[in-house]
Design a protein around this motif. Structure first.
Motif, PDB file in Angstrom:
ATOM      1  N   PHE A   1      -7.914  -7.695 -46.510  1.00 56.92           N
ATOM      2  CA  PHE A   1      -6.891  -8.521 -45.765  1.00 56.92           C
ATOM      3  C   PHE A   1      -5.782  -8.638 -46.822  1.00 56.92           C
TER       4      PHE A   1
ATOM      5  N   ARG B   1      -6.606  -3.979 -36.195  1.00 54.36           N
ATOM      6  CA  ARG B   1      -5.268  -4.017 -36.338  1.00 54.36           C
ATOM      7  C   ARG B   1      -4.298  -4.399 -35.247  1.00 54.36           C
ATOM      8  N   ASP B   2      -3.225  -5.213 -35.654  1.00 50.81           N
ATOM      9  CA  ASP B   2      -2.441  -5.461 -34.545  1.00 50.81           C
ATOM     10  C   ASP B   2      -1.444  -4.365 -34.443  1.00 50.81           C
TER      11      ASP B   2
ATOM     12  N   ASN C   1       1.562  -4.431 -35.432  1.00 51.00           N
ATOM     13  CA  ASN C   1       2.268  -4.302 -36.780  1.00 51.00           C
ATOM     14  C   ASN C   1       1.474  -3.565 -37.920  1.00 51.00           C
TER      15      ASN C   1
ATOM     16  N   SER D   1      -1.098  -4.942 -39.119  1.00 53.79           N
ATOM     17  CA  SER D   1      -1.876  -5.951 -39.801  1.00 53.79           C
ATOM     18  C   SER D   1      -3.307  -6.308 -39.500  1.00 53.79           C
TER      19      SER D   1
ATOM     20  N   ILE E   1      -6.517  -8.074 -38.869  1.00 46.44           N
ATOM     21  CA  ILE E   1      -6.412  -9.301 -38.280  1.00 46.44           C
ATOM     22  C   ILE E   1      -7.812  -9.935 -37.943  1.00 46.44           C
TER      23      ILE E   1
END
Length: 257
Positions: A130, A225-226, A228, A230, A232
């Motif tokens: 993360f 991942r989203d 962006n 990121s 999550i």
């Protein structure tokens, strides 16, 4: 065959609503047409160029969709020739086939998620993934997936603090946990990385899965991942190897026409 702008718009609307890649929207459209008999067995589909114009997508996108149709047994492709329809029904798939978000949903199916705990825990490897300090306390959901009253997998899911703080134990009313994030937090999953390995059942596994200590397990990790990029959610599952089989597909690089 006449090409309509409405067909292309339908594909793009479906892609937007489901948040799936365009090649899957094209695949779904062509698969449905084959299944209902619009394209008969033995008939040739339009060329890649014509299909790309029809759906208003790139030829790479069309080529990817056609590869999936070929791998599923619907069509046969040959160099410099139009694809030929081979079957109106999909080829039989063995095990848990995982290639898209829809496959993950289908794999879980009508399973029930029995929550064992929702709390903050330390997990240095996951904190590192993360991008957090190793001692960070992550929100962790632990549960048992069961079907027809029989447990078949343990589920351990970690969330970073900024995601976990917005959730509660009562929020997890769906065995497909990433749908909870989509519904409650408006997060759209854009990328999923799958890792698979084997392990032997621990005492905790044996208790929860009603198996012997040392039984073979199929373990998986899914990193979500989203849009962006990121990270999550990191989801682990541990299932009895005797009852689990995972299939996927490797797509080779595109040929140059």
């Amino acid at each position: 065959m006449e090409i309509s702008g409405q067909e292309a718009e339908t594909v793009r609307q479906g892609q937007s609503e489901a948040r799936q890649p365009l090649y899957l929207a094209v695949y779904d459209s062509l698969r449905d047409e084959i299944q209902v008999g619009k394209w008969k067995v033995g008939a040739s589909l339009p060329s890649e160029a014509d299909l790309s114009d029809r759906f208003r997508v790139s030829r790479i996108t069309t080529r990817h969709a056609l590869r999936l149709l070929e791998a599923d047994g619907y069509i046969r492709k040959a160099q410099s020739r139009r694809p030929v329809v081979m079957a109106a029904a999909p080829a039989r798939r063995e095990g848990w086939f995982m290639e898209s978000m829809a496959d993950i949903v289908e794999m879980v199916g009508d399973a029930r998620l029995d929550i064992r705990s929702w709390r903050q825990e330390r997990s240095a490897p996951d904190a590192r993934d993360f991008g957090l300090p190793l001692a960070t306390r992550l929100h962790c959901l632990r549960g048992i997936l069961s079907r027809n009253g029989r447990p078949y997998a343990r589920s351990i899911i970690y969330f970073p603090p900024q995601i976990g703080a917005r959730l509660s134990r009562g929020a997890f009313d769906d065995a497909v946990v990433f749908r909870v994030l989509q519904r409650l937090l408006g997060i759209h999953i854009e990328d999923v990385q799958l890792t698979v390995w084997s392990e032997l059942a621990s005492e905790e596994d044996a208790r929860d899965l009603r198996c012997e200590v040392g039984s073979a397990l199929l373990a998986t990790q899914l990193q979500y991942r989203d849009e962006n990029a990121s990270l999550i959610e990191i989801a682990y599952s541990r299932a009895l190897a005797s009852e689990a089989k995972l299939s996927t597909r490797l797509v080779t690089s595109a040929r140059v026409p």
